[in-house]
Motif scaffolding. Structure first.
Motif, PDB file in Angstrom:
ATOM      1  N   HIS A  83       0.951  -1.037  -0.025  1.00 25.58           N
ATOM      2  CA  HIS A  83      -0.135  -0.132  -0.043  1.00 25.58           C
ATOM      3  C   HIS A  83       1.050   1.470  -0.221  1.00 25.58           C
TER       4      HIS A  83
ATOM      5  N   ASN B 258       3.271   4.150   3.426  1.00 25.36           N
ATOM      6  CA  ASN B 258       2.211   3.449   4.285  1.00 25.36           C
ATOM      7  C   ASN B 258       3.005   3.931   5.846  1.00 25.36           C
TER       8      ASN B 258
ATOM      9  N   PRO C 251      -2.453   0.737  16.652  1.00 24.64           N
ATOM     10  CA  PRO C 251      -3.971   0.777  16.332  1.00 24.64           C
ATOM     11  C   PRO C 251      -3.786   1.025  15.395  1.00 24.64           C
TER      12      PRO C 251
ATOM     13  N   ALA D 252      -5.685  -1.650  13.878  1.00 20.78           N
ATOM     14  CA  ALA D 252      -6.927  -2.196  13.945  1.00 20.78           C
ATOM     15  C   ALA D 252      -8.079  -3.161  13.588  1.00 20.78           C
TER      16      ALA D 252
ATOM     17  N   LEU E 147     -18.834   8.492  18.958  1.00 22.56           N
ATOM     18  CA  LEU E 147     -18.332   9.679  18.686  1.00 22.56           C
ATOM     19  C   LEU E 147     -18.270  11.027  19.326  1.00 22.56           C
TER      20      LEU E 147
ATOM     21  N   ARG F  94     -15.936  11.234  21.253  1.00 20.01           N
ATOM     22  CA  ARG F  94     -14.718  11.408  20.814  1.00 20.01           C
ATOM     23  C   ARG F  94     -13.610  10.797  20.343  1.00 20.01           C
TER      24      ARG F  94
ATOM     25  N   LYS G 272     -12.133   7.832  18.555  1.00 20.21           N
ATOM     26  CA  LYS G 272     -11.910   7.422  16.932  1.00 20.21           C
ATOM     27  C   LYS G 272     -12.584   5.876  16.734  1.00 20.21           C
TER      28      LYS G 272
ATOM     29  N   MET H  84     -12.704   2.297  15.302  1.00 21.07           N
ATOM     30  CA  MET H  84     -11.232   1.429  14.496  1.00 21.07           C
ATOM     31  C   MET H  84     -12.075   0.868  13.553  1.00 21.07           C
TER      32      MET H  84
ATOM     33  N   PHE I  88     -12.018   2.479  10.617  1.00 19.27           N
ATOM     34  CA  PHE I  88     -13.272   3.981   9.963  1.00 19.27           C
ATOM     35  C   PHE I  88     -11.692   5.040   9.910  1.00 19.27           C
TER      36      PHE I  88
ATOM     37  N   ARG J 292      -5.585   8.482   5.832  1.00 19.09           N
ATOM     38  CA  ARG J 292      -4.528   9.230   5.446  1.00 19.09           C
ATOM     39  C   ARG J 292      -4.932   9.962   3.703  1.00 19.09           C
TER      40      ARG J 292
ATOM     41  N   LYS K  32     -20.881  10.714  10.472  1.00 21.80           N
ATOM     42  CA  LYS K  32     -19.523  11.890   9.955  1.00 21.80           C
ATOM     43  C   LYS K  32     -18.415  11.627   8.636  1.00 21.80           C
TER      44      LYS K  32
ATOM     45  N   PHE L 241      -1.157 -10.150   8.799  1.00 14.75           N
ATOM     46  CA  PHE L 241      -1.512  -9.218   8.278  1.00 14.75           C
ATOM     47  C   PHE L 241       0.329  -8.238   7.757  1.00 14.75           C
TER      48      PHE L 241
HETATM   49  C1  SDX Z   1      -4.152   1.093   8.046  1.00 16.36           C
HETATM   50  O1  SDX Z   1      -1.738   4.403   4.962  1.00 16.36           O
HETATM   51  C2  SDX Z   1      -2.261   3.085   4.724  1.00 16.36           C
HETATM   52  O2  SDX Z   1      -2.776   3.270   3.765  1.00 16.36           O
HETATM   53  C3  SDX Z   1      -2.457   2.496   6.297  1.00 16.36           C
HETATM   54  C4  SDX Z   1      -3.197   1.227   5.883  1.00 16.36           C
HETATM   55  C5  SDX Z   1      -2.105  -0.072   5.172  1.00 16.36           C
HETATM   56  O3  SDX Z   1      -2.301  -0.702   3.753  1.00 16.36           O
HETATM   57  O4  SDX Z   1      -1.375  -0.123   5.118  1.00 16.36           O
HETATM   58  O5  SDX Z   1      -3.846   1.092   4.718  1.00 16.36           O
HETATM   59  C6  SDX Z   1      -3.673   0.280   7.177  1.00 16.36           C
HETATM   60  O6  SDX Z   1      -3.685   1.523   8.675  1.00 16.36           O
HETATM   61  C7  SDX Z   1      -5.940   1.115   7.984  1.00 16.36           C
HETATM   62  C8  SDX Z   1      -5.854   2.073   9.042  1.00 16.36           C
HETATM   63  C9  SDX Z   1      -6.694   1.524  10.492  1.00 16.36           C
HETATM   64  N1  SDX Z   1      -6.428   2.009  11.433  1.00 16.36           N
HETATM   65  C10 SDX Z   1      -7.878   2.811  12.144  1.00 16.36           C
HETATM   66  O7  SDX Z   1      -8.344   1.883  11.049  1.00 16.36           O
HETATM   67  C11 SDX Z   1      -7.994   3.746  13.361  1.00 16.36           C
HETATM   68  C12 SDX Z   1      -8.963   4.748  13.163  1.00 16.36           C
HETATM   69  N2  SDX Z   1      -8.447   5.178  12.024  1.00 16.36           N
HETATM   70  C13 SDX Z   1      -8.265   6.339  12.235  1.00 16.36           C
HETATM   71  O8  SDX Z   1      -7.686   6.842  13.241  1.00 16.36           O
HETATM   72  C14 SDX Z   1      -7.675   7.469  10.870  1.00 16.36           C
HETATM   73  O9  SDX Z   1      -8.759   7.405  10.087  1.00 16.36           O
HETATM   74  C15 SDX Z   1      -6.522   7.029  10.032  1.00 16.36           C
HETATM   75  C16 SDX Z   1      -4.788   7.179  11.628  1.00 16.36           C
HETATM   76  C17 SDX Z   1      -6.402   6.192   9.702  1.00 16.36           C
HETATM   77  C18 SDX Z   1      -6.421   8.182   9.472  1.00 16.36           C
HETATM   78  O10 SDX Z   1      -6.036   9.536  10.158  1.00 16.36           O
HETATM   79  P1  SDX Z   1      -5.492  10.470   9.933  1.00 16.36           P
HETATM   80  O11 SDX Z   1      -5.741  11.042   8.489  1.00 16.36           O
HETATM   81  O12 SDX Z   1      -5.048  11.595  10.659  1.00 16.36           O
HETATM   82  O13 SDX Z   1      -6.905  11.866   9.892  1.00 16.36           O
HETATM   83  P2  SDX Z   1      -7.029  12.104  11.363  1.00 16.36           P
HETATM   84  O14 SDX Z   1      -7.290  11.894  12.886  1.00 16.36           O
HETATM   85  O15 SDX Z   1      -7.220  13.932  11.146  1.00 16.36           O
HETATM   86  O16 SDX Z   1      -9.314  12.505  11.517  1.00 16.36           O
HETATM   87  C19 SDX Z   1      -9.617  13.069   9.996  1.00 16.36           C
HETATM   88  C20 SDX Z   1     -11.026  13.640  10.978  1.00 16.36           C
HETATM   89  C21 SDX Z   1     -10.898  14.396  12.353  1.00 16.36           C
HETATM   90  O17 SDX Z   1     -12.485  14.835  12.338  1.00 16.36           O
HETATM   91  P3  SDX Z   1     -12.105  15.949  13.613  1.00 16.36           P
HETATM   92  O18 SDX Z   1     -11.335  15.969  15.010  1.00 16.36           O
HETATM   93  O19 SDX Z   1     -11.323  17.391  12.457  1.00 16.36           O
HETATM   94  O20 SDX Z   1     -13.782  16.649  13.413  1.00 16.36           O
HETATM   95  O21 SDX Z   1     -12.522  13.215  11.362  1.00 16.36           O
HETATM   96  C22 SDX Z   1     -12.359  12.096  12.149  1.00 16.36           C
HETATM   97  C23 SDX Z   1     -11.264  12.731  13.690  1.00 16.36           C
HETATM   98  O22 SDX Z   1     -11.674  12.758  14.432  1.00 16.36           O
HETATM   99  N3  SDX Z   1     -12.059  10.850  12.010  1.00 16.36           N
HETATM  100  C24 SDX Z   1     -12.723   9.632  12.734  1.00 16.36           C
HETATM  101  C25 SDX Z   1     -12.190   8.743  12.696  1.00 16.36           C
HETATM  102  N4  SDX Z   1     -10.499   8.870  11.644  1.00 16.36           N
HETATM  103  C26 SDX Z   1     -11.080  10.260  10.946  1.00 16.36           C
HETATM  104  N5  SDX Z   1     -13.549   9.552  13.701  1.00 16.36           N
HETATM  105  C27 SDX Z   1     -13.714   8.756  14.077  1.00 16.36           C
HETATM  106  N6  SDX Z   1     -13.659   7.767  13.879  1.00 16.36           N
HETATM  107  C28 SDX Z   1     -12.285   7.189  13.242  1.00 16.36           C
HETATM  108  N7  SDX Z   1     -11.679   5.804  12.772  1.00 16.36           N
END
Ligand code: SDX
Length: 374
Positions: A186, A189, A219, A224, A249, A252, A254, A256, A258, A261, A304, A332
């Motif tokens: 991917h 990452n 995570p 995740a 939510l 606030r 996160k 998992m 969803f 980046r 969201k 993974f």
């Molecule tokens: C993988 O990079 C890759 O390609 C990774 C991957 C791969 O194949 O290698 O795809 C694998 O890592 C997938 C991601 C697995 N992780 C999760 O599912 C953990 C939950 N996700 C988040 O922590 C988050 O979405 C990230 C870390 C994946 C991305 O984070 P970003 O890009 O830093 O985005 P952000 O945290 O700045 O969020 C932007 C907004 C925020 O809202 P506001 O505070 O601006 O109102 O979106 C919201 C966040 O609160 N948000 C979420 C959310 N993810 C983003 N809100 C609730 N739940 C979430 N999961």
């Protein structure tokens, strides 16, 4: 002090940190070496994808046979490694066991040299030993005898055979093969970038892999999928799940599985894997968990407008397959080691030490104060 030519993005968001010929991750699609993930998922074996990532082309039948024989030739684990897997205390997370035992396996490397052929051979060895380490830990933790690898099985079936002492059903093998393909690569990452940073110092493939394992454990990245499965196990109705999402939510938290980046219009891989959830849920009579799955997904979208990533359907699929939680992220690793090694080899073959700058926000320059005056 900020200079005009400084380019700073927290978390390197949106920054191009290097060039690669291995993968493209775009809103419009995901490709491995130019091949679309949907076609690979539908038609390829994981072995063909790993070969493609490492060598740049899909293998011919003869090349694939040779690659599979090489994998089988590396599957046997040194006795002292298996003794260590057994000695690591119960309850140590599978990712920590992998981090330690991949490092240990490196000490018994039969490959000599440090040219492209040697690096590719080490990558093949890592592909071969990691599923065996995961399976061995599973067996030893359950007090069951180890299962020797059996030639003639696919990479996906080999894991299942060594982990559970039986061959997988056709559906089980197809789904494990599919998740290995979807997780394989991917672009930059976090864990792959860690591997590239390590290799840019002219370190070695084992060290780069251990750095990547430690990074993937978190995570926010690889861990995740385990967290999503814990979520589904809490609910067996849509209503309870929806209520939980609203509370989370509001706090606030996160959710998992969803967000992403890069992907803002949805994770192509997640949609491919999700197709298996309803048929698998019916076959395993787990309609309650499946209802919770879709309820959580709808609730997060309604609140969201955030899409699921691959870890969300994967947690559900592995739960329905009955896999122990502690092997989700290690699987993974078994897949992504193909991408990590492809990137590590690409990095070292066109290398420039990866060493960014930082913006200083600490105290201004000041005089030393002798201890007697502090
Ligand atoms: C993988 O990079 C890759 O390609 C990774 C991957 C791969 O194949 O290698 O795809 C694998 O890592 C997938 C991601 C697995 N992780 C999760 O599912 C953990 C939950 N996700 C988040 O922590 C988050 O979405 C990230 C870390 C994946 C991305 O984070 P970003 O890009 O830093 O985005 P952000 O945290 O700045 O969020 C932007 C907004 C925020 O809202 P506001 O505070 O601006 O109102 O979106 C919201 C966040 O609160 N948000 C979420 C959310 N993810 C983003 N809100 C609730 N739940 C979430 N999961």
């Amino acid at each position: 002090m900020t200079t005009t030519d400084e380019l700073y993005r927290p978390g390197l968001e949106g920054i191009i940190a290097g060039e690669t010929a291995i993968c493209t991750v775009e809103q419009g699609g995901l490709q491995y070496r130019g091949y679309d993930i949907a076609e690979l998922a539908e038609q390829a074996s994981f072995e063909e994808c790993a070969y493609l990532l490492l060598l740049g082309e899909l293998p011919t039948a003869a090349e694939l046979l040779r690659f599979r024989n090489e994998l089988n030739g590396f599957r046997a684990l040194p006795g002292v490694v298996l003794d260590t897997v057994a000695a690591i205390p119960a309850g140590v997370p599978g990712m920590d066991v992998l981090r330690s035992t991949v490092s240990l396996v490196a000490h018994f490397d039969p490959i000599t040299g440090d040219d492209r052929a040697a690096r590719r051979a080490r990558a093949t060895r890592l592909l071969a030993v990691i599923p065996g380490l995961v399976a061995a830990r599973l067996r030893l933790q359950a007090g069951q005898p180890l299962v020797e690898p059996e030639a003639g099985l696919s990479h996906a079936a080999q894991f299942w055979w060594q982990a559970f002492g039986r061959r997988p059903t056709e559906l089980e093998e197809r789904i494990i093969n599919l998740t290995l393909i979807l997780y394989a690569e991917h672009e930059f990452n976090a864990s792959t970038f860690a591997a590239r940073v390590c290799m840019s110092t002219l370190s070695d493939l084992y060290s780069a892999t251990v750095a990547a394992i430690g990074t993937l454990k978190g995570p926010l990245h690889g861990g995740a999928n385990e967290e999503t499965a814990k979520l589904f196990q809490q609910f067996d109705s849509a209503e309870a799940a929806e209520q939980w999402v609203r509370g989370a939510l509001a706090r606030r938290e996160k959710i998992m599985g969803f967000g992403h980046r890069v992907y803002r219009e949805g994770d192509h891989r997640a949609r491919i894997l999700e197709r298996f959830i309803e048929p698998l849920g019916r076959e395993r009579e787990a309609t309650g968990h499946v209802a919770a799955y879709f309820a959580i997904k709808d609730a997060v979208w309604n609140a969201k407008r955030i899409h699921m990533n691959l870890d969300y359907p994967c947690g559900m699929v592995y739960l329905l397959l009955g896999l122990p939680l502690d092997v989700y992220t290690p699987l993974f690793v078994a897949s992504r080691v193909s991408g990590w090694c492809a990137h590590a080899i690409e990095q070292v073959e066109n290398n420039r030490l990866i060493r960014p700058r930082s913006r200083y926000i600490g105290p201004p320059k000041r005089k030393f104060v002798p201890l007697a005056q502090r």
